[in-house]
Design an enzyme around this catalytic site. Sequence first.
Site: not given
Ligand SMILES: CC(C)(COP(=O)(O)OP(=O)(O)OC[C@H]1O[C@@H](n2cnc3c(N)ncnc32)[C@H](O)[C@@H]1OP(=O)(O)O)[C@@H](O)C(=O)NCCC(=O)NCCS
Length: 371
Positions: A257, A308
Amino acid sequence: MASTKGLEGITATESKISSIIDDKLTYVGYDIDDLANNSSFEEVVYLLWNQKLPTQTELDGLKEELNNNMELPKEVIDHLKSYDLSTVHPMAALRTTISMLGLFDSEADEMDEEANKRKAVRLQAKISTIVTAFSRIRKGEEPISPKSGLSFAANFLYMLNGKEPEDVEIEAINKALVLHADHELNASTFTARVCVATLSDVYSGVTAAIGALKGPLHGGANEQVMAMLKEIGSVENAIPAIEKKLENKEKIMGMGHRVYRNGDPRAKHLKEMSRELTELTGHSKYYEMSIKIEDYIKENKGLPANVDFYSASVYHSLGIDHDLFTPIFAVSRVSGWLAHILEQYSDNRLIRPRAEYVGPKGQKYTPIEDR
Ligand SMILES: CC(C)(COP(=O)(O)OP(=O)(O)OC[C@H]1O[C@@H](n2cnc3c(N)ncnc32)[C@H](O)[C@@H]1OP(=O)(O)O)[C@@H](O)C(=O)NCCC(=O)NCCS
């Protein structure tokens, strides 16, 4: 002027609607745990739109208004029937149908507060009819009219399945709706606010928000969680499959998140519902798989389960089609979008940030024949 990718940590507006502070979520200052355990979805809608809990009379009034506005214009139903819905994602249909509804609302472009509140009621009422009508039409069934006297959650299930739901089903959907109703400045709510800050209309704001919710990094994640659980297939395969996904740098849907660091306060309610409902309906393996994945990701990546993650197995055990999971999110979240749209109008300023330019500079135009 350096940019902040994804606007992380940027405070873009003031709001009195909901807050996330120290991993605690509140709606108008009421803790989400308190509301999830005690409140009906209609009470939450009233709370978000009026910033106070309703009296019994006010609540009865809102319920009646919602019930009275659930029917869809015949043209909208005919329009849905005119498509081959077997190839259409329900979020795409919802986005288009909400936009279309604006064409049948003579007040669509009226911008005074009372007209906007009336449109909020219409949109909140009609959205569950759109989702359920879509589901029935694509199965070759006739849409069902809402039944007066049923709660919002009960009517959703009634219109979806064509029979009055059991109490346990109504409670589950009601709680899921309460938990998804608002979430501070999430991507779809921000989208809605950006859209209406141009003084565009409510239908445009909600249509734009649905587009943002559809994506798998936002609301679309719940459908993807179920696809992942189905693909993993068994409790024994949960950890090996997740390890492989992480090796391949795949994201694990329903995990992580932008704001919460130690845990999403909504997830525990859905986790408990998932435990109860999967056991009741013989789908326990999805709960067992989910807890293994949650523990593994928490331990190895430090990421919490989000709203989710467990909602997927909750909806699956209620027998709901997997591609309707995100539309159900929209049925709830439209209440928050509408609250934010009304708040934006009440103290509006155009939302127009800047971009840090990183492209080439000082280029000279060359005639096309010389390129
Ligand atoms: C929610 C979300 C978009 C937040 O994104 P964000 O704050 O931009 O975080 P980032 O995507 O930059 O991730 C930061 C790090 O954690 C990792 N990470 C974040 N969510 C992850 C996940 N669900 N699975 C695996 N790795 C994850 C990223 O790969 C990144 O790693 P790195 O620094 O080694 O490259 C992200 O956690 C995600 O894509 N989750 C899955 C989709 C989801 O469940 N969405 C519903 C949200 S309520």
